[in-house]
Design a protein around this motif. Structure first.
Motif, short mmCIF file in Angstrom:
data_model
loop_
_atom_site.label_atom_id
_atom_site.label_comp_id
_atom_site.label_asym_id
_atom_site.label_seq_id
_atom_site.Cartn_x
_atom_site.Cartn_y
_atom_site.Cartn_z
N TYR A 57 0.84 -1.18 0.27
CA TYR A 57 -0.05 -0.04 0.04
C TYR A 57 0.76 1.60 -0.10
N LEU A 58 2.05 0.89 0.35
CA LEU A 58 3.12 2.42 0.68
C LEU A 58 3.61 2.51 -0.47
N LEU A 59 3.91 1.36 -1.30
CA LEU A 59 4.33 1.52 -2.62
C LEU A 59 3.33 2.21 -3.43
N LEU A 60 2.19 2.66 -3.39
CA LEU A 60 1.06 3.16 -3.94
C LEU A 60 0.63 4.82 -3.58
N THR A 61 0.84 4.34 -2.20
CA THR A 61 -0.01 6.16 -1.63
C THR A 61 1.67 6.91 -1.11
N LEU A 62 3.10 6.12 -1.66
CA LEU A 62 3.62 7.68 -1.02
C LEU A 62 3.91 8.78 -1.99
N PRO A 63 4.69 7.39 -3.45
CA PRO A 63 4.11 8.38 -4.56
C PRO A 63 2.93 9.23 -4.95
N LEU A 64 2.39 8.71 -4.17
CA LEU A 64 0.68 10.09 -5.32
C LEU A 64 0.95 10.84 -4.41
N SER A 65 0.88 10.58 -2.97
CA SER A 65 0.88 11.58 -1.65
C SER A 65 1.98 12.77 -2.25
N TYR A 66 3.33 12.44 -2.26
CA TYR A 66 4.58 13.34 -2.99
C TYR A 66 4.25 13.65 -4.73
N GLY A 67 3.39 13.11 -5.09
CA GLY A 67 3.06 13.96 -6.74
C GLY A 67 2.38 14.87 -6.93
N MET A 68 1.10 14.66 -5.58
CA MET A 68 0.21 15.65 -5.40
C MET A 68 1.00 16.83 -4.63
N GLN A 69 1.82 16.30 -3.89
CA GLN A 69 2.33 17.84 -2.82
C GLN A 69 3.31 17.99 -3.83
#
Length: 213
Positions: free
Chosen positions: A191-203
């Protein structure tokens, strides 16, 4: 990890289903959320009431209840798998929160933008789609980013209806290996493989938009 090597195919299969459900629900919820945000802002009371009713209903009913309704009730009329039922429920549930984010973004745009567009000959639909909505999405980026991340995490709801997702496969591995702790650690890492890139991408996108203003 020995357990990952032994059950690699199950974890990877579940990861694929989770990605698929998340992408489908993301697109569907964004489209539905935008539509119902516009309904909420309609000058026609009936349409506004419909938009508000939709948003309030799906915001205040637990996702699990919605998912089980589609899987146990709707599936008797319209044949659907657990994956489909869970993805539909996830889309509807998330769209209600996205509708509020988009609505807030639209309200943050100066009314003069719409008035100026109408004065220059654009129709309401053209003005909204070409001028107001693009700016509203920029304003709503932080909120939308949070909703997209929540959507990915909420996709674990598919496990309750045999949706073959990552959590479902993690449950199978935990039951088969009797190593619950390690199984769910691996699921959490996926799940971190999905949420961390998404989080940093949105930031990153948010920072770029702020620089361009």
């Amino acid at each position: 990890m020995m357990i990952f090597d032994h059950y690699r195919s199950l974890f990877i299969s579940g990861f694929g289903y989770t990605i698929a459900a998340s992408l489908i629900a993301l697109v569907a919820s964004l489209v539905l959320g935008t539509f119902f945000a516009l309904l909420q802002l309609s000058k026609k009371r009936a349409w506004a009431a419909l938009g508000n009713a939709y948003v309030q209903f799906f915001r205040n009913v637990p996702l699990l209840i919605i998912t089980l309704f589609f899987y146990l009730a709707v599936a008797k009329v319209i044949k659907m798998t657990g994956f489909v039922a869970g993805t539909v429920a996830l889309s509807l549930y998330t769209s209600a929160f996205i509708a509020e984010s988009v609505r807030a973004g639209i309200l943050a745009i100066d009314k003069g933008q719409m008035e100026g567009a109408l004065a220059n000959g654009l129709s309401y639909g053209q003005a909204m789609s070409r001028i107001v909505l693009p700016q509203a999405f920029k304003v709503a980026i932080p909120s939308l980013g949070n909703q997209f991340i929540n959507l990915v995490k909420n996709s674990s709801i598919l496990a309750f209806v045999g949706g073959l997702d990552l959590m479902y496969q993690g449950n199978l591995v935990a039951a088969s290996s009797f190593d619950t702790f390690t199984s769910y650690i691996i699921v959490g890492l996926f799940y971190l493989l999905l949420t961390l890139p998404l989080s940093y991408g949105m930031q990153y996108l948010e920072e770029r938009l702020q620089e361009s203003r």
